[in-house]
Write an enzyme that holds these catalytic residues in place. Structure first.
Site, PDB file in Angstrom:
ATOM      1  N   HIS A  18      70.851 -45.658 -82.103  1.00 44.95           N
ATOM      2  CA  HIS A  18      72.281 -46.548 -82.602  1.00 44.95           C
ATOM      3  C   HIS A  18      72.994 -44.716 -82.890  1.00 44.95           C
ATOM      4  CE1 HIS A  18      72.360 -50.450 -83.992  1.00 44.95           C
ATOM      5  NE2 HIS A  18      71.002 -50.252 -84.005  1.00 44.95           N
ATOM      6  N   ASP A 108      79.931 -47.951 -86.767  1.00 44.56           N
ATOM      7  CA  ASP A 108      78.531 -48.289 -86.151  1.00 44.56           C
ATOM      8  C   ASP A 108      78.210 -49.973 -86.303  1.00 44.56           C
ATOM      9  OD1 ASP A 108      76.107 -49.855 -85.504  1.00 44.56           O
ATOM     10  OD2 ASP A 108      74.562 -47.563 -85.402  1.00 44.56           O
ATOM     11  N   TRP A 350      69.296 -51.661 -75.649  1.00 45.80           N
ATOM     12  CA  TRP A 350      70.695 -51.685 -74.843  1.00 45.80           C
ATOM     13  C   TRP A 350      70.518 -50.610 -73.946  1.00 45.80           C
ATOM     14  CZ3 TRP A 350      73.159 -54.023 -72.041  1.00 45.80           C
ATOM     15  CH2 TRP A 350      74.174 -54.217 -71.129  1.00 45.80           C
TER      16      TRP A 350
HETATM   17  C1  UDX Z   1      67.443 -50.952 -80.671  1.00 44.24           C
HETATM   18  C2  UDX Z   1      67.740 -52.310 -79.987  1.00 44.24           C
HETATM   19  O1  UDX Z   1      66.948 -52.808 -79.619  1.00 44.24           O
HETATM   20  C3  UDX Z   1      68.920 -52.608 -79.014  1.00 44.24           C
HETATM   21  O2  UDX Z   1      69.255 -53.013 -78.355  1.00 44.24           O
HETATM   22  C4  UDX Z   1      69.776 -52.320 -79.748  1.00 44.24           C
HETATM   23  O3  UDX Z   1      71.190 -52.242 -79.697  1.00 44.24           O
HETATM   24  C5  UDX Z   1      70.119 -50.742 -80.352  1.00 44.24           C
HETATM   25  O4  UDX Z   1      69.047 -50.683 -81.246  1.00 44.24           O
HETATM   26  P1  UDX Z   1      66.121 -49.413 -79.483  1.00 44.24           P
HETATM   27  O5  UDX Z   1      64.709 -50.753 -80.099  1.00 44.24           O
HETATM   28  O6  UDX Z   1      65.322 -48.445 -80.159  1.00 44.24           O
HETATM   29  O7  UDX Z   1      66.839 -50.512 -80.242  1.00 44.24           O
HETATM   30  O8  UDX Z   1      66.412 -49.581 -77.623  1.00 44.24           O
HETATM   31  P2  UDX Z   1      67.087 -48.754 -77.063  1.00 44.24           P
HETATM   32  O9  UDX Z   1      68.110 -49.670 -77.250  1.00 44.24           O
HETATM   33  O10 UDX Z   1      66.766 -48.827 -75.896  1.00 44.24           O
HETATM   34  O11 UDX Z   1      66.954 -46.823 -77.730  1.00 44.24           O
HETATM   35  C6  UDX Z   1      65.692 -46.171 -78.002  1.00 44.24           C
HETATM   36  C7  UDX Z   1      66.181 -44.376 -77.684  1.00 44.24           C
HETATM   37  O12 UDX Z   1      65.596 -44.104 -77.785  1.00 44.24           O
HETATM   38  C8  UDX Z   1      67.349 -44.629 -75.886  1.00 44.24           C
HETATM   39  O13 UDX Z   1      68.353 -43.645 -75.576  1.00 44.24           O
HETATM   40  C9  UDX Z   1      65.597 -43.880 -75.701  1.00 44.24           C
HETATM   41  O14 UDX Z   1      66.629 -42.691 -74.430  1.00 44.24           O
HETATM   42  C10 UDX Z   1      65.455 -42.931 -76.654  1.00 44.24           C
HETATM   43  N1  UDX Z   1      63.753 -42.950 -76.322  1.00 44.24           N
HETATM   44  C11 UDX Z   1      62.868 -43.748 -76.312  1.00 44.24           C
HETATM   45  C12 UDX Z   1      63.174 -41.608 -76.548  1.00 44.24           C
HETATM   46  O15 UDX Z   1      64.438 -40.463 -76.279  1.00 44.24           O
HETATM   47  N2  UDX Z   1      62.633 -41.454 -76.075  1.00 44.24           N
HETATM   48  C13 UDX Z   1      61.205 -41.981 -75.969  1.00 44.24           C
HETATM   49  O16 UDX Z   1      59.929 -41.789 -75.864  1.00 44.24           O
HETATM   50  C14 UDX Z   1      61.206 -43.543 -75.934  1.00 44.24           C
END
Ligand code: UDX
Length: 455
Positions: A18, A108, A350
């Site tokens: 987020h 948000d 997402w």
């Molecule tokens: C969650 C939900 O899954 C997502 O669909 C919703 O819209 C927002 O909250 P999350 O499960 O953490 O998020 O996944 P994602 O939406 O992919 O966000 C993860 C973020 O962390 C990405 O921007 C990714 O670049 C970052 N990340 C992940 C890192 O910087 N390093 C890592 O090692 C793993």
């Protein structure tokens, strides 16, 4: 009016998935002449490093560790609503007293109470959706009574205007499993119920991606969403070496330099990058299947897995040697953008989905919950940029299934087609946020309104 007086607070829920898109939005607003301040909780505020944006804490009532300190999600969200409303109001007063009045709160969608804060203060309110427009359309259609929840046990497929037919396993988990995450579902539905009260409804997506025309028609023209994404730092979309190359927030310490050194030793498009998001909580059985599936694919892999020492099968790392690297956290964008990466095994959060699309990396989807299954449905069936794994009868993606899907995404005719589509979407994502692109113009309209508006 001096643009410094057009001040926007951008309020983010304190989770990586987020903070990333909301901070990126704040940075885009700042680059267009607004003063932008990101507000988030005390325990996340120090993880943010974004020189063009101000950063201020508010309280969720759990200032040491947030959600983990609360006895349940309901307790946490209720506390955030009460204490957050008060401390956000105090922040707006503080800015007023210091001669930098706030004109708008962009908040948000998981924090719907911020609308009342803005209304009570007589300033603009804009909600920011961190999920896809298709998901938003589905929740809005539920609010309009076009689909009733909970779904009947015998409901196998849901057909809604503007969306492809969705099987039960494609739906967001609060819908497909009615007993899970009811607090989140309630917060989401509360937001969709008051959608018409916001001055703007922003969505982290872009018009070409979600065939917005179809969605607008489905909602009989009552479509409030303004597409402003993808909120991926622009240097990555433009493939520039310098410029904005980070979100500017990391809740964990990345081991990126080690990863880049390792990636530099691998041939172009050969490496599988695996990551399951910031809230990953994969069972030991599933970790084991992923591990052996990655090994069986016979390609180098870089895998982000927290507490890997506890979770990986005994002897696994020794058995893969130099072919595999497992880290607890990295700068995902930096790795994904590396020329050695040929495939992204993802949970389809997402942000990760938009990052895969925006950087043109073929995806293999291993989903867990929330919006991830529906994102995976679009990755495979609508945008055709990846392959979705199927779970077995006990809900596990087996090693054989993972290996098969990786080959489907990287090899042969299917791999070539996915690569062609991935390149097409990368180009469309880039053009949406480039000067004059649809998302860029939508942000400009908002900025112009704030620079001239009276509120
Ligand atoms: C969650 C939900 O899954 C997502 O669909 C919703 O819209 C927002 O909250 P999350 O499960 O953490 O998020 O996944 P994602 O939406 O992919 O966000 C993860 C973020 O962390 C990405 O921007 C990714 O670049 C970052 N990340 C992940 C890192 O910087 N390093 C890592 O090692 C793993």
């Amino acid at each position: 009016m001096d643009s410094q007086e057009s001040h926007v607070i951008v309020l983010a829920y304190p989770a990586q998935g987020h903070i990333n898109p909301l901070l990126q939005f704040a940075k885009r607003l700042a680059s267009k002449g607004l003063k932008a301040t990101l507000a988030t909780t005390y325990y996340t505020v120090n993880s943010i490093d974004a020189p063009t944006v101000g950063v201020e804490p508010i309280s969720d009532g759990f200032d040491e560790g947030g959600f983990k300190q609360a006895s349940s999600l309901d307790v946490y969200l209720e506390s955030f609503k009460t204490v957050g409303s008060r401390t956000l109001t105090e922040l707006v007063f503080k800015f007023k007293a210091s001669g930098s009045p706030v004109k708008c709160i962009v908040y948000d969608s998981l924090l719907p109470w911020a609308l009342d804060v803005a209304r009570n203060l007589g300033i603009y309110a804009a909600v920011f959706m961190t999920t896809s427009a298709s998901i938003c359309s589905m929740f809005w259609q539920i609010d309009l009574g076009l689909l009733s929840l909970p779904l009947k046990p015998q409901t196998a497929t849901v057909s809604l205007p503007g969306l492809p037919p969705l099987g039960r396993c494609d739906l967001p988990s609060p819908m497909s499993e009615p007993t899970s995450q009811t607090a989140y579902l309630e917060a989401i539905m509360e937001k969709f119920h008051s959608l018409n009260e916001d001055d703007w409804v922003f969505c982290n997506s872009f018009e070409d991606l979600e065939t917005v025309k179809k969605l607008v028609k489905a909602m009989r023209g009552k479509w409030p969403l303004v597409m402003v994404g993808p909120m991926v730092p622009s240097a990555y979309l433009d493939q520039q070496i310098d410029g904005d190359r980070a979100y500017g927030a990391s809740l964990w310490k990345p081991t990126s330099s080690q990863c880049l050194t390792w990636l530099a030793t691998k041939p172009p498009r050969s490496v599988i990058y695996g990551s399951f998001g910031s809230m990953e909580n994969i069972s030991a059985e599933q970790v084991e299947e992923i591990a052996w599936g990655l090994k069986a694919s016979n390609r180098p892999f870089l895998w982000v897995l927290k507490e890997s020492e506890k979770k990986l099968p005994t002897g696994f790392l020794n058995s893969v040697g130099e072919t595999g690297m497992v880290v607890s956290w990295c700068n995902q964008l930096e790795e994904l953008a590396h020329q050695a990466i040929g495939c992204f095994v993802t949970h389809c959060g997402w942000n990760s989905t938009l990052e895969g699309l925006g950087l043109g990396v073929p995806m293999v989807c291993v989903t867990e919950r929330t919006d991830q299954p529906m994102n995976a449905k679009f990755v495979e069936d609508v945008w055709k940029v990846g392959v979705r794994t199927k779970k077995d009868e006990v809900g596990i993606v087996t090693r054989e299934e993972l290996e098969k899907c990786i080959r489907g995404a990287m090899d042969g005719e299917s791999g070539e087609e996915i690569k062609r589509n991935a390149n097409k979407w990368r180009e469309l994502a880039r053009s949406a946020v480039s000067v004059g692109g649809t998302s860029d113009m939508n942000i400009n309209e908002f900025v112009v309104k704030l620079l001239e508006g009276k509120k």
